[in-house]
Enzyme design. Structure first.
Site, mmCIF file in Angstrom:
data_model
loop_
_atom_site.group_PDB
_atom_site.id
_atom_site.type_symbol
_atom_site.label_atom_id
_atom_site.label_comp_id
_atom_site.label_asym_id
_atom_site.label_seq_id
_atom_site.Cartn_x
_atom_site.Cartn_y
_atom_site.Cartn_z
ATOM 1 N N ARG A 7 -41.909 -25.970 -35.942
ATOM 2 C CA ARG A 7 -43.347 -26.145 -36.114
ATOM 3 C C ARG A 7 -43.881 -24.987 -36.961
ATOM 4 N NH1 ARG A 7 -45.790 -26.190 -30.410
ATOM 5 N NH2 ARG A 7 -47.710 -26.583 -31.559
ATOM 6 N N LYS A 53 -39.965 -25.537 -23.064
ATOM 7 C CA LYS A 53 -40.888 -26.302 -22.220
ATOM 8 C C LYS A 53 -41.531 -27.465 -22.973
ATOM 9 C CE LYS A 53 -44.916 -23.211 -22.729
ATOM 10 N NZ LYS A 53 -45.920 -24.163 -23.243
ATOM 11 N N ASP A 54 -41.428 -27.481 -24.308
ATOM 12 C CA ASP A 54 -41.966 -28.601 -25.093
ATOM 13 C C ASP A 54 -41.035 -29.808 -25.105
ATOM 14 O OD1 ASP A 54 -44.231 -27.169 -25.776
ATOM 15 O OD2 ASP A 54 -43.439 -26.482 -27.697
ATOM 16 N N THR A 104 -58.079 -24.804 -19.966
ATOM 17 C CA THR A 104 -56.675 -25.199 -20.049
ATOM 18 C C THR A 104 -56.608 -26.719 -20.111
ATOM 19 O OG1 THR A 104 -54.478 -25.137 -19.028
ATOM 20 C CG2 THR A 104 -56.358 -25.227 -17.541
ATOM 21 N N ARG A 114 -50.599 -28.821 -14.853
ATOM 22 C CA ARG A 114 -49.997 -27.875 -13.910
ATOM 23 C C ARG A 114 -50.894 -26.662 -13.713
ATOM 24 N NH1 ARG A 114 -47.419 -23.169 -14.608
ATOM 25 N NH2 ARG A 114 -47.516 -23.476 -16.870
ATOM 26 N N ARG A 115 -51.308 -26.049 -14.805
ATOM 27 C CA ARG A 115 -52.150 -24.857 -14.697
ATOM 28 C C ARG A 115 -53.486 -25.189 -14.055
ATOM 29 N NH1 ARG A 115 -50.431 -22.814 -20.730
ATOM 30 N NH2 ARG A 115 -48.639 -21.539 -20.104
ATOM 31 N N ARG A 150 -57.330 -26.690 -25.985
ATOM 32 C CA ARG A 150 -56.069 -26.838 -26.713
ATOM 33 C C ARG A 150 -56.109 -25.991 -27.972
ATOM 34 N NH1 ARG A 150 -53.745 -32.006 -28.652
ATOM 35 N NH2 ARG A 150 -52.153 -30.487 -29.217
ATOM 36 N N ASN A 153 -53.527 -23.432 -30.877
ATOM 37 C CA ASN A 153 -52.500 -22.400 -30.822
ATOM 38 C C ASN A 153 -53.006 -21.196 -30.030
ATOM 39 O OD1 ASN A 153 -54.073 -20.769 -32.618
ATOM 40 N ND2 ASN A 153 -53.165 -21.791 -34.374
ATOM 41 N N ARG A 205 -57.035 -20.280 -28.994
ATOM 42 C CA ARG A 205 -57.489 -20.305 -27.599
ATOM 43 C C ARG A 205 -58.065 -18.950 -27.182
ATOM 44 N NH1 ARG A 205 -52.604 -23.157 -24.390
ATOM 45 N NH2 ARG A 205 -51.428 -22.786 -26.309
ATOM 46 N N CYS A 220 -44.996 -33.316 -19.255
ATOM 47 C CA CYS A 220 -45.979 -32.296 -18.877
ATOM 48 C C CYS A 220 -47.231 -32.918 -18.270
ATOM 49 C CB CYS A 220 -46.351 -31.465 -20.109
ATOM 50 S SG CYS A 220 -47.054 -32.435 -21.454
#
Length: 306
Positions: free
Chosen positions: A9, A80-81, A124, A128-129, A146, A148, A152, A239
């Site tokens: 990316r 995690k992605d 967020t 999960r968070r 959302r 990068n 944020r 996710c």
């Protein structure tokens, strides 16, 4: 010599991680030629769309397609992605030594999560968070956020947010560790499976790369994240379900923490299991079974129905 094409990316964090992998490879194989190719993914092209609306693999699908088409030779991902199941023909060739797996709380007022005033707005878009935050502070407001890492952090300096939660490893790799207000303990604020780990994905038939990548593979990281990803696979989710799994090795014993939580944070199931580090899949299975015995699958059913 034909260069090895490395897909990634285009964010600053993704390029930093890719350059880290390239540096490691060149330290071991001085004559290797590597060329970076940036690929825009669906998640990059739609930064304002909630991740839950984009499906699984939103940050890797286009990169994996380039791998399968032979446009690139290997890809560098934040583990995690990656969904728990890979496309046919692809494999994970190496896991770099894991960074800090914890989440970090960043407060615009430099207050810890416990000291925030009621009604504080935390940004967020991670289920999960969001669930973990509400389980500890049901009196705060969760707002979508959302983008990068840099964007944020910039947004929480404005009037619409009082804080956010980001991965410690990403902040540290970008040299932004000083913005962290509080390190959230992984036993209570359980990280996403694979958080903090960088992985290199290749085609299964590209045997020439196996030896090259084996030189930077970290066995302890591979063991820990294998358990975490097996837990994720048992859930059958990416996710979108508020789930966390974190495993680490201590004296050849693999210790795993896992949790499932309702979207509102009011129903929380968490457990811990340990077993031989040589059997990460067994540890993941036992951990999952413990949660099932506790009634955690009801949370998944309620989320899927809603």
């Amino acid at each position: 010599m034909k260069p090895i094409i490395v897909g990634t990316r285009g964010s600053k964090l993704a390029l930093t991680q890719t350059n880290h992998v390239i540096e490691q490879l060149l330290n071991k194989h001085h004559d290797t030629k590597l060329e970076v190719r940036v690929i825009r993914t669906d998640g990059d092209l739609k930064p304002e769309v909630p991740t839950a609306n984009l499906g699984l693999g939103i940050f890797v699908k286009e990169i994996e397609e380039a791998l399968l088409n032979g446009d690139i030779d290997m890809a560098v991902h934040s583990l995690k992605d990656l969904p728990s199941t890979l496309p046919n023909g692809l494999s994970l060739g190496a896991f770099c030594r894991r960074g800090d797996p914890r989440d970090a709380f960043i407060s615009s007022s430099n207050l810890s999560l416990a000291r925030l005033s009621a009604g504080s707005r935390i940004g967020t878009s991670s289920p999960r968070r969001s669930s973990l935050l509400l389980s500890q502070r049901p009196d705060i407001e969760i707002k979508p956020l959302r983008g990068n890492v840099e964007s944020r952090l910039m947004k929480i300096k404005g009037p619409d947010y009082d804080g956010t939660v980001l991965a410690v490893a990403g902040l540290q790799r970008l040299g932004l560790g000083d913005v962290i207000t509080e390190y959230l303990p992984p036993e209570r604020f359980v990280p996403a499976p694979g958080q903090g780990a960088i992985v290199i994905e290749t085609r299964k038939d590209n045997h020439d790369l196996y030896g090259l990548l084996r030189s930077i593979d970290d066995p302890a990281t591979r063991c820990s994240v294998t358990a975490e990803r097996n837990f994720l696979e048992k859930l059958g989710s990416g996710c979108q379900i508020p789930a966390g799994a974190y495993a680490h090795i201590n004296d050849n014993i693999l210790i795993m923490h896992a949790m499932l939580c309702s979207l509102d944070g009011q129903s929380m199931f968490s457990t811990k299991w340990s077993g031989p580090a040589s059997k990460p899949r067994e540890v993941a299975m036992k951990t999952f079974e413990r949660l099932v015995e506790m009634g955690a699958l009801d949370v998944i059913e309620d989320i899927e129905i809603s």
